[in-house]
Enzyme design. Structure first.
Site, mmCIF file in Angstrom:
data_model
loop_
_atom_site.group_PDB
_atom_site.id
_atom_site.type_symbol
_atom_site.label_atom_id
_atom_site.label_comp_id
_atom_site.label_asym_id
_atom_site.label_seq_id
_atom_site.Cartn_x
_atom_site.Cartn_y
_atom_site.Cartn_z
ATOM 1 N N PRO A 82 3.823 1.294 3.162
ATOM 2 C CG PRO A 82 3.421 2.633 0.979
ATOM 3 C CD PRO A 82 4.760 1.806 1.808
ATOM 4 C CB CYS A 83 -0.180 -0.231 6.346
ATOM 5 S SG CYS A 83 -1.184 1.073 6.332
ATOM 6 C CD GLN A 84 -1.396 1.606 -0.073
ATOM 7 O OE1 GLN A 84 -0.831 0.746 0.967
ATOM 8 N NE2 GLN A 84 -2.049 2.727 -0.147
ATOM 9 C CG ASN A 122 3.248 -1.850 8.070
ATOM 10 O OD1 ASN A 122 2.072 -1.674 7.561
ATOM 11 N ND2 ASN A 122 3.910 -1.667 7.313
#
Length: 355
Positions: A82-84, A122
């Site tokens: 996940p790239c938040q 990513n």
């Protein structure tokens, strides 16, 4: 010789779909999201196992068991966390900060399994702002024998993905002294017209309508004011400037016409779409208006712009489905990675035979 793969943070299966399209046998997908896992199993369950697990605590023995003795030198271990934290949108800061170290948690599997190839995908922010985490990961890879290492930001539109989406890619190999990123599939970006519209089999929809032949070709309903706004927005790239001087103007943008100008805008037919987010089916969350029809993108159109096959099934609510699609690795990008790795593996095998 056939490469096999484990897809960590597999989500709805974009990386798995692309690797399979490239001829790689994906043995296992791992993700903590059970609903995304249901989508994964609906599309890949006949040939690929799904393991619902947290990458931080997943047991290496469980992964090895599913590999069933396949050689580590032919294993592709993919990690698209996940790239938040590294994106421009820090909505859940605490959760995102925890996610910032997932790359190092993924490294634990790399160290234990010693796959022939490692793939990381990513957002570009990982390289710009996550250099400490990335440097630690890269240093660890080299200490484990991954002398072939290449990384950089790529334009997905040059790999057949009809978006302006840019992604960070890292490829590492224990089998090659040097390695490169995948060559571009095309120098001419794929556009919205190449994928959407009636000539590509998309039935015309009104806002709030669902196509009887495809339940995922569904366009969210619009409020009366938003319906008036999209009707006033010129086709093929128009934006909210068209109604900024009317009573439809949004108070937050009064005197700020240049701020977030893409919001409420329409996509262009002959350009790539903007980067799809998890809210691509919402008119008020970006330039996600259909180029011609008075609505936002449907779920199926979003999936097509992400390059999922037209018959791909999604499990979950509308919100869950849009999140699964928006978070996915575009299969076309994953296919380019997989094809590149297979070509490298073939050249390696050929050189060994010749030697």
């Amino acid at each position: 010789m056939k490469l096999h793969a484990v897809d960590c943070f597999c989500g709805a299966g974009g990386m798995t779909q692309g690797l399979r399209d490239a001829g790689i046998d994906v043995v296992l997908g791992i993700d903590i999201d059970g609903r995304a896992g249901a989508t994964y199993e609906a599309n890949h369950g006949r040939t690929t196992a799904f393991l619902k697990a947290d990458i931080r605590t997943v047991r290496v023995e469980d992964v090895r068991r599913r590999l069933q003795g396949r050689p580590a030198s032919d294993l592709v271990l993919a990690g698209c966390s996940p790239c938040q934290f590294w994106s421009k949108m820090h909505t859940l800061r605490e959760k995102s900060e925890q996610g910032s170290r997932l790359l190092l948690d993924f490294a634990r599997l790399v160290e234990a399994l010693r796959p022939g190839y490692v793939v990381v995908e990513n957002v570009p922010g990982l390289a710009r702002h996550g250099h400490e985490v990335l440097e630690t990961f890269s240093r660890d890879l080299q200490s484990w024998g991954y002398q072939g290492l290449a990384s950089g930001t790529v334009s997905c539109a040059k790999y057949g993905v009809p978006q302006t989406r840019e992604r960070f890619l890292l490829l590492a190999s224990r089998r090659h002294a040097s390695i490169t990123l995948p060559p571009h599939a095309t120098d001419d970006p794929t556009t919205v017209r190449d994928v959407l519209g009636s000539k590509n089999g998309f039935a015309r929809l009104e806002a709030g309508q669902r196509c009887p032949e495809d339940s995922f070709h569904y366009a969210s309903a619009l409020s009366p004011s938003n319906l008036d706004r999209i009707r006033m927005t010129p086709h093929d790239g128009g934006d909210r400037q068209a109604w900024s001087s009317t009573d439809l103007q949004i108070p937050a943008y009064v005197g700020r016409d240049e701020a977030f100008r893409n919001v409420y805008g329409r996509m262009w037919w002959d350009r790539p779409a903007p980067t799809l987010t998890t809210r691509f089916n919402s008119l008020s969350n970006g330039r996600f208006g259909h180029p011609q029809e008075d609505r936002a993108l449907s779920l199926r159109e979003g999936a097509a712009l992400q390059t999922f096959p037209r018959d791909y099934e999604f499990v979950g609510t509308i919100k869950e489905t849009s999140r699964q699609i928006g978070n996915a690795v575009p299969p076309a990008l994953a296919r380019a990675v997989g094809s590149h790795l297979r070509e490298l593996a073939r050249s390696d095998q050929a050189s060994r035979v010749a030697g």
